[in-house]
Design a protein around this motif. Sequence first.
Motif, PDB file in Angstrom:
ATOM      1  N   HIS A 295      23.611 -70.316  21.469  1.00 31.36           N
ATOM      2  CA  HIS A 295      24.566 -69.867  22.372  1.00 31.36           C
ATOM      3  C   HIS A 295      24.183 -69.884  23.746  1.00 31.36           C
ATOM      4  CE1 HIS A 295      27.211 -69.028  19.078  1.00 31.36           C
ATOM      5  NE2 HIS A 295      26.008 -68.141  18.448  1.00 31.36           N
ATOM      6  N   PRO A 296      23.877 -70.990  24.431  1.00 29.25           N
ATOM      7  CA  PRO A 296      23.120 -71.211  25.964  1.00 29.25           C
ATOM      8  C   PRO A 296      24.103 -70.556  26.653  1.00 29.25           C
ATOM      9  CG  PRO A 296      24.140 -73.205  25.019  1.00 29.25           C
ATOM     10  CD  PRO A 296      24.307 -72.376  23.900  1.00 29.25           C
ATOM     11  N   ARG A 297      25.264 -70.359  26.628  1.00 32.38           N
ATOM     12  CA  ARG A 297      26.090 -69.661  27.690  1.00 32.38           C
ATOM     13  C   ARG A 297      25.500 -68.434  28.097  1.00 32.38           C
ATOM     14  NH1 ARG A 297      32.398 -69.441  26.644  1.00 32.38           N
ATOM     15  NH2 ARG A 297      32.027 -67.771  28.126  1.00 32.38           N
ATOM     16  N   GLY A 298      25.003 -67.568  27.304  1.00 30.29           N
ATOM     17  CA  GLY A 298      24.392 -66.239  27.755  1.00 30.29           C
ATOM     18  C   GLY A 298      23.343 -66.507  28.953  1.00 30.29           C
ATOM     19  N   VAL A 299      22.408 -67.558  28.796  1.00 32.34           N
ATOM     20  CA  VAL A 299      21.439 -67.718  29.957  1.00 32.34           C
ATOM     21  C   VAL A 299      22.221 -68.293  31.198  1.00 32.34           C
ATOM     22  CG1 VAL A 299      19.607 -69.235  30.628  1.00 32.34           C
ATOM     23  CG2 VAL A 299      19.545 -68.122  28.237  1.00 32.34           C
ATOM     24  N   ARG A 300      23.313 -69.174  30.787  1.00 29.95           N
ATOM     25  CA  ARG A 300      23.891 -69.819  32.020  1.00 29.95           C
ATOM     26  C   ARG A 300      24.719 -68.592  32.553  1.00 29.95           C
ATOM     27  NH1 ARG A 300      28.710 -73.731  30.843  1.00 29.95           N
ATOM     28  NH2 ARG A 300      29.715 -71.519  30.600  1.00 29.95           N
ATOM     29  N   ASP A 301      25.177 -67.690  32.054  1.00 32.08           N
ATOM     30  CA  ASP A 301      25.955 -66.622  32.523  1.00 32.08           C
ATOM     31  C   ASP A 301      25.197 -66.028  33.532  1.00 32.08           C
ATOM     32  OD1 ASP A 301      28.517 -67.772  31.802  1.00 32.08           O
ATOM     33  OD2 ASP A 301      28.504 -66.301  29.918  1.00 32.08           O
ATOM     34  N   ALA A 302      24.180 -65.426  32.910  1.00 30.49           N
ATOM     35  CA  ALA A 302      23.041 -64.744  33.661  1.00 30.49           C
ATOM     36  C   ALA A 302      22.583 -65.433  34.772  1.00 30.49           C
ATOM     37  CB  ALA A 302      21.832 -64.401  32.962  1.00 30.49           C
ATOM     38  N   VAL A 303      22.304 -66.707  34.756  1.00 28.26           N
ATOM     39  CA  VAL A 303      21.983 -67.489  35.871  1.00 28.26           C
ATOM     40  C   VAL A 303      23.105 -67.445  37.282  1.00 28.26           C
ATOM     41  CG1 VAL A 303      20.864 -69.634  36.986  1.00 28.26           C
ATOM     42  CG2 VAL A 303      20.338 -68.649  34.749  1.00 28.26           C
ATOM     43  N   GLU A 304      24.249 -67.961  36.615  1.00 30.11           N
ATOM     44  CA  GLU A 304      25.391 -67.921  37.737  1.00 30.11           C
ATOM     45  C   GLU A 304      25.798 -66.498  38.395  1.00 30.11           C
ATOM     46  OE1 GLU A 304      28.146 -70.208  35.773  1.00 30.11           O
ATOM     47  OE2 GLU A 304      27.340 -71.992  35.580  1.00 30.11           O
ATOM     48  N   THR A 305      25.746 -65.318  37.337  1.00 24.69           N
ATOM     49  CA  THR A 305      26.483 -64.391  37.930  1.00 24.69           C
ATOM     50  C   THR A 305      25.323 -63.125  38.353  1.00 24.69           C
ATOM     51  OG1 THR A 305      26.665 -63.222  35.846  1.00 24.69           O
ATOM     52  CG2 THR A 305      28.583 -64.875  36.471  1.00 24.69           C
ATOM     53  N   GLY A 306      24.268 -63.529  37.864  1.00 20.34           N
ATOM     54  CA  GLY A 306      23.099 -62.337  38.106  1.00 20.34           C
ATOM     55  C   GLY A 306      23.337 -61.089  37.167  1.00 20.34           C
ATOM     56  N   ALA A 307      24.225 -61.262  36.280  1.00 21.66           N
ATOM     57  CA  ALA A 307      24.405 -60.117  35.040  1.00 21.66           C
ATOM     58  C   ALA A 307      23.463 -60.423  33.985  1.00 21.66           C
ATOM     59  CB  ALA A 307      25.931 -60.208  34.769  1.00 21.66           C
ATOM     60  N   LEU A 308      22.403 -59.707  33.874  1.00 15.39           N
ATOM     61  CA  LEU A 308      21.424 -60.077  32.791  1.00 15.39           C
ATOM     62  C   LEU A 308      21.912 -59.547  31.480  1.00 15.39           C
ATOM     63  CD1 LEU A 308      18.348 -59.023  34.844  1.00 15.39           C
ATOM     64  CD2 LEU A 308      19.020 -61.293  34.506  1.00 15.39           C
ATOM     65  N   GLU A 309      23.019 -58.913  31.223  1.00 14.65           N
ATOM     66  CA  GLU A 309      23.399 -58.293  30.282  1.00 14.65           C
ATOM     67  C   GLU A 309      23.805 -59.538  29.261  1.00 14.65           C
ATOM     68  OE1 GLU A 309      26.576 -57.107  33.057  1.00 14.65           O
ATOM     69  OE2 GLU A 309      24.595 -56.971  32.968  1.00 14.65           O
ATOM     70  N   SER A 310      24.210 -60.740  29.827  1.00 16.13           N
ATOM     71  CA  SER A 310      24.684 -61.683  29.524  1.00 16.13           C
ATOM     72  C   SER A 310      23.506 -62.464  28.385  1.00 16.13           C
ATOM     73  CB  SER A 310      25.254 -62.827  30.506  1.00 16.13           C
ATOM     74  OG  SER A 310      26.223 -62.535  31.273  1.00 16.13           O
ATOM     75  N   LEU A 311      22.249 -61.975  28.599  1.00 14.84           N
ATOM     76  CA  LEU A 311      21.381 -62.485  27.724  1.00 14.84           C
ATOM     77  C   LEU A 311      21.427 -62.024  26.520  1.00 14.84           C
ATOM     78  CD1 LEU A 311      18.488 -62.496  30.354  1.00 14.84           C
ATOM     79  CD2 LEU A 311      19.614 -64.229  29.571  1.00 14.84           C
TER      80      LEU A 311
END
Length: 342
Positions: A295-311
Amino acid sequence: MRPDISVVLCSLNGAEGVDRCLTALAAQTARPAQITVVDDGSTDSTGDVARAHGVGLVRHPVNRGVAAARNSGIAASTGSIIAFVDDDCEPHPTWLAGIAQVWSEVDDDVVGVGGRVRPTGEPGYLLGFHRRHNPLEPLDEALALGDGFAHRLRLYAQRQWRRAEPTELRRVFSLVGANMSFRADAVAAVHGFDEAFRFGGEEVDLCMRLRAAGGRIAVSEHPVVDHRFVTELHDVLRRSRAYGWGSARMFDKWRSGLPTVFPGPVLLLAAVAVAARRGIPAAAACALLVPQLLHPRGVRDAVETGALESLADPYVRVAQETAENVGLLSGLWRAWVTGRPI
């Protein structure tokens, strides 16, 4: 000409939510032909709340399931369009006007129209998770293009990498029960909802039968409802298991293609088992890494939004898929081994 729309709200022991939903319906910028609450065997004050709001009420003496409740709402409706909303939802003020606008513009072969469902609830990680991975998105029309394993796997992989871009109006495979509407005559022609579906899958089954009869299903971004989620992990997994039961019902009825089994948990288990031969640290590293790859969207969302909880999202997604697989397998066991209805 804009259609006359009947609204159906089904509930089982959801008096508080019924009150919120009816309050939101009273604030609509457009008026419905009627509003009917179907009390599906509640033991709380659901019926009293409906009476206090002055709307129509149909009461089942015992709980019969959501499909039967929706059918009772259909039977009580007089509008040419029947719109459904759930007791944990609050329609935006322009919800009904948005539905009417879409129906006034679509072609005659469109028999179902849905809208957007926006997750709400207590602020925190799980509300953010639901907004990043909304479980109440209509099923993509690409599902109708094939039911083989390779086709399903490709669609699954695509969803892990990209979000669906919102569009003004798009065709879909099926709608979501929390925000859907249908032509009354089209629903009558296929004999309504299948009451064997007590919870989960009933709207997918109806849309499949409508499509088989030559109808099209569409969704618009404009009719919006807020869906109030219980933002606790046990409820997230309970809901996922219920979706699995719905998938079991669908497969038991249609017996076409393959049942919806998520490969991620199986791959994770196999990878950890192989890594465990090299010791506990290798197994632990594998358990941490594989969900991120699945589920690579977790890393991508964290990078794009800065929201580390996405990890943390990939681990919740794997837990959801595991719960859904368990629901599917337990439902099929119940039907095929014990002979009891799902």
